[in-house]
Enzyme design. Structure first.
Site, short mmCIF file in Angstrom:
data_model
loop_
_atom_site.label_atom_id
_atom_site.label_comp_id
_atom_site.label_asym_id
_atom_site.label_seq_id
_atom_site.Cartn_x
_atom_site.Cartn_y
_atom_site.Cartn_z
N CYS A 96 0.81 -1.22 0.00
CA CYS A 96 0.00 0.00 0.00
C CYS A 96 0.85 1.28 0.00
O CYS A 96 1.46 1.61 -1.01
CB CYS A 96 -0.98 -0.08 1.17
SG CYS A 96 -2.43 0.96 0.96
N HIS A 195 -3.70 -5.79 2.70
CA HIS A 195 -3.40 -5.92 4.12
C HIS A 195 -4.07 -7.21 4.60
O HIS A 195 -4.77 -7.88 3.84
CB HIS A 195 -4.00 -4.75 4.90
CG HIS A 195 -3.54 -3.41 4.43
ND1 HIS A 195 -2.29 -2.91 4.69
CD2 HIS A 195 -4.18 -2.45 3.71
CE1 HIS A 195 -2.19 -1.69 4.18
NE2 HIS A 195 -3.30 -1.39 3.56
N1 GLN Z 1 -2.26 6.69 2.52
C1 GLN Z 1 -2.37 5.88 1.36
C2 GLN Z 1 -3.73 5.93 0.72
O1 GLN Z 1 -4.72 6.22 1.37
C3 GLN Z 1 -1.98 4.44 1.67
C4 GLN Z 1 -2.91 3.78 2.66
C5 GLN Z 1 -2.36 2.53 3.26
O2 GLN Z 1 -1.15 2.29 3.23
N2 GLN Z 1 -3.21 1.74 3.86
O3 GLN Z 1 -3.87 5.67 -0.45
#
Ligand code: GLN
Length: 227
Positions: A96, A195
């Protein structure tokens, strides 16, 4: 390198660890231990010195936009070493926010542009209508994966000859709402929005362990040759 200790670098573990991503490192350690390997994990954080070539596996987890801006300021010091590591075919998993930071940039919903390392030709943008959240299911070369995603960034590849998706979507969004693909596979680099953690899918975890052990064998053989 001759001993049986596998060295893992967890990049910014204290800042980039959303929705249980540190579980990915735990699974890798567990599977390696079952095969008789010891593991050592270094948490590389702000201002720490780091040389990717001293490691057998790099892990970079997800993070909120704020943490990503903090990390993005420190990260460029490591561009060369991480780029050489990836391009030499060594294994790395980015989830992510970590995945987004390996590309050129991430334009967030507050209008700021977070500069990525620019190692992989992709970019990430926020589009007003959508946060991609929920269960995901997709098919990879190692079989089906079930996970969870939660991101506002939409990722697009800028060089589709070089980059290939990690999976084909069955359920959920993955990289963005249009392309129906999840993540990125480039040599032994995997980027993913999953995740859960991702590596509770032991088909993928076992494939990564295999990459780690194969690369370790090749590198040890090269070292012996050059003595
Ligand atoms: N902040 C990033 C987004 O919202 C990644 C989110 C995350 O790593 N869960 O796209």
């Amino acid at each position: 390198m001759a001993d049986k200790t596998i060295k893992i670098a967890y990049l910014y573990e204290d800042l980039m660890n959303t929705y249980g991503d540190s579980g990915d490192v735990k699974v890798i350690r567990y599977l390696l231990a079952k095969q008789g390997y010891q593991t050592e994990v270094d948490n590389i954080s702000l201002d720490d010195s780091f040389d990717a070539k001293n490691y057998d596996f790099l892990f970079f987890g997800g993070g909120q936009d704020f943490e990503q801006t903090v990390v993005a300021k420190d990260l460029p010091r490591h561009k060369e070493t991480i780029e050489n590591y990836i391009k030499a075919g060594n294994p790395m998993l980015c989830i992510c926010g970590g995945y987004q930071l390996m590309g050129d940039y991430y334009k967030t919903n507050s209008g700021i542009t977070i500069k990525g390392l620019g190692i992989l030709p992709l970019h990430t943008i926020f589009k007003a209508d959508k946060r991609m959240i929920g269960d995901t299911r997709y098919m990879t070369e190692w079989g089906e994966v079930k996970a969870f995603e939660n991101h506002s960034g939409q990722t697009y590849f800028d060089n589709t000859n070089m980059l290939h998706p990690f999976g084909e979507m069955i359920e959920g969004y993955g990289n963005n709402p249009q392309d129906k693909v999840e993540g990125l596979r480039y040599k032994n680099f995997i980027g993913s929005y999953s995740h859960g953690p991702l590596l509770r899918n032991t088909n993928v975890a076992n494939a990564i362990v295999k990459m780690i052990l194969e690369r370790r064998k090749e590198r040890t053989a090269n070292e012996v040759e050059s003595v």
